[in-house]
Design an enzyme around this catalytic site. Structure first.
Site, PDB file in Angstrom:
ATOM      1  N   SER A 116       0.871  -1.183   0.059  1.00  0.00           N
ATOM      2  CA  SER A 116      -0.036  -0.071   0.227  1.00  0.00           C
ATOM      3  C   SER A 116       0.834   1.141   0.035  1.00  0.00           C
ATOM      4  O   SER A 116       1.470   1.565  -1.047  1.00  0.00           O
ATOM      5  CB  SER A 116      -0.760  -0.224   1.257  1.00  0.00           C
ATOM      6  N   LYS A 168     -19.526  18.554   9.600  1.00  0.00           N
ATOM      7  CA  LYS A 168     -18.512  18.921  10.370  1.00  0.00           C
ATOM      8  C   LYS A 168     -18.097  17.654  11.338  1.00  0.00           C
ATOM      9  O   LYS A 168     -16.747  17.448  11.728  1.00  0.00           O
ATOM     10  CB  LYS A 168     -18.665  20.206  10.972  1.00  0.00           C
TER      11      LYS A 168
END
Length: 322
Positions: A116, A168
């Site tokens: 990765s 948020k």
């Protein structure tokens, strides 16, 4: 009387802090005495170990020695499952800058795991050497979340937030995720995933169709990675050293420079430069052996929930790496 005792406690604390600072500055005490590159033809050897959370340790060593005139090539040993997106991309960029601006060849080798984000970093190298049985690839991006609202209900705890916008508090662990939030995060993952695939295709000179076919998070053995073009050569550390020397046209006249390793002390606890190295945990355990600092509830929760990796896009091979 109580005020006098408190003052004495503060003075003792400041004395210990001062002593710690002086000892930390003393390189010889911590095995950190300055080591210079002396051989005319030198291959700089760097390690990239553990989960990539900030990359500071690796980048610090790369930047410290890369400009040395005597350093003719760089060899990077990688054993990492990947890590956070930004730091992985930063390491990739700095390795590529060494190749392009300093014209110094960079070779990487892995006999363990190069997955990765670690693989993202590695494609910046001139050549990738892998052991036939090493784990390579895992091209993809993952974002993990934890929903523990039922645990809060069980503990009779109510959590809520006041936000400036509906996204948020997206990913908050105290409530279920909305569909529009899932779509938002999926778009983010798709964007970073496209960056990953594009970088691999460009640096490895592979067709995008081939990269897309295998960029589904799977890992390859080193042997398969070489056959598919995701790595260059089967081999081990000594093979990579010889390849670095050949690429830099050094012949047999060269030395390998090992960056001096710093011995861990009690004064290094919390040092963010060491955060990427999973081996640090064992070293810290040795340092703290026999010492008691009370229960670490925050640390326990981080271990259980792996919260260090939550709510952020990660280029990492899934599993337990802490």
């Amino acid at each position: 009387m109580q005020g006098s005792f408190f003052k004495k406690l503060v003075i003792i604390f400041l004395v210990f802090v001062g002593i710690g600072a002086l000892l930390k500055m003393s390189g010889d005490f911590f095995g950190e005495s300055e080591k210079k590159v002396t051989a005319k033809n030198t291959i700089l050897h760097l390690d990239m170990n553990g989960v990539i959370l900030n990359g500071k340790k690796f980048l610090k060593n790369l930047k410290k020695y890369k400009d040395e005139d005597k350093v003719k090539a760089i060899l990077i040993t990688i054993n990492s499952p990947g890590g956070a997106v930004g730091p992985s991309q930063e390491i990739y960029t700095e390795i590529k800058r060494v190749r392009e601006e300093l014209k110094k060849p960079v070779i990487c080798v892995s006999t363990g795991v190069m997955a990765s984000g670690a693989y993202y970093s590695a494609v910046a190298c001139d050549k990738i050497v892998v052991a036939p049985g090493s784990l390579v690839g895992s091209i993809g991006v993952i974002m993990e979340f934890a929903n523990i609202e039922k645990l809060y209900d069980w503990a009779k705890i109510s959590r809520y937030s006041i936000t400036s916008g509906k996204f948020k508090d997206s990913g908050a662990e105290y409530r279920a995720m909305r569909e529009d939030e899932r779509a938002l995060f999926q778009n983010m993952i798709d964007e970073v995933y496209a960056q990953f695939k594009g970088t691999v295709a460009k640096e490895r000179n592979l067709k995008e169709e081939l990269v897309s076919e295998y960029a589904d998070g799977r890992v390859f053995t080193g042997a398969t990675a070489v056959k598919l073009g995701f790595a260059d050569k089967e081999g081990f550390y000594e093979d990579a050293v010889k390849l670095a020397a050949e690429t830099a046209k050094l012949g047999d006249n060269y030395d390998v420079f090992e960056v001096p390793k710093k011995r861990v002390s009690i004064f290094d606890l919390g040092d963010s430069d060491r955060e990427d190295d999973v081996n640090s945990l064992a070293e810290y355990a040795d340092v703290l052996k026999g010492k008691s600092f009370g229960p670490d509830m925050e640390g326990a929760m981080k271990f259980v929930l792996r919260s260090k990796f939550l709510n952020q896009p990660m280029m990492i091979l899934p599993g337990t790496w802490e």
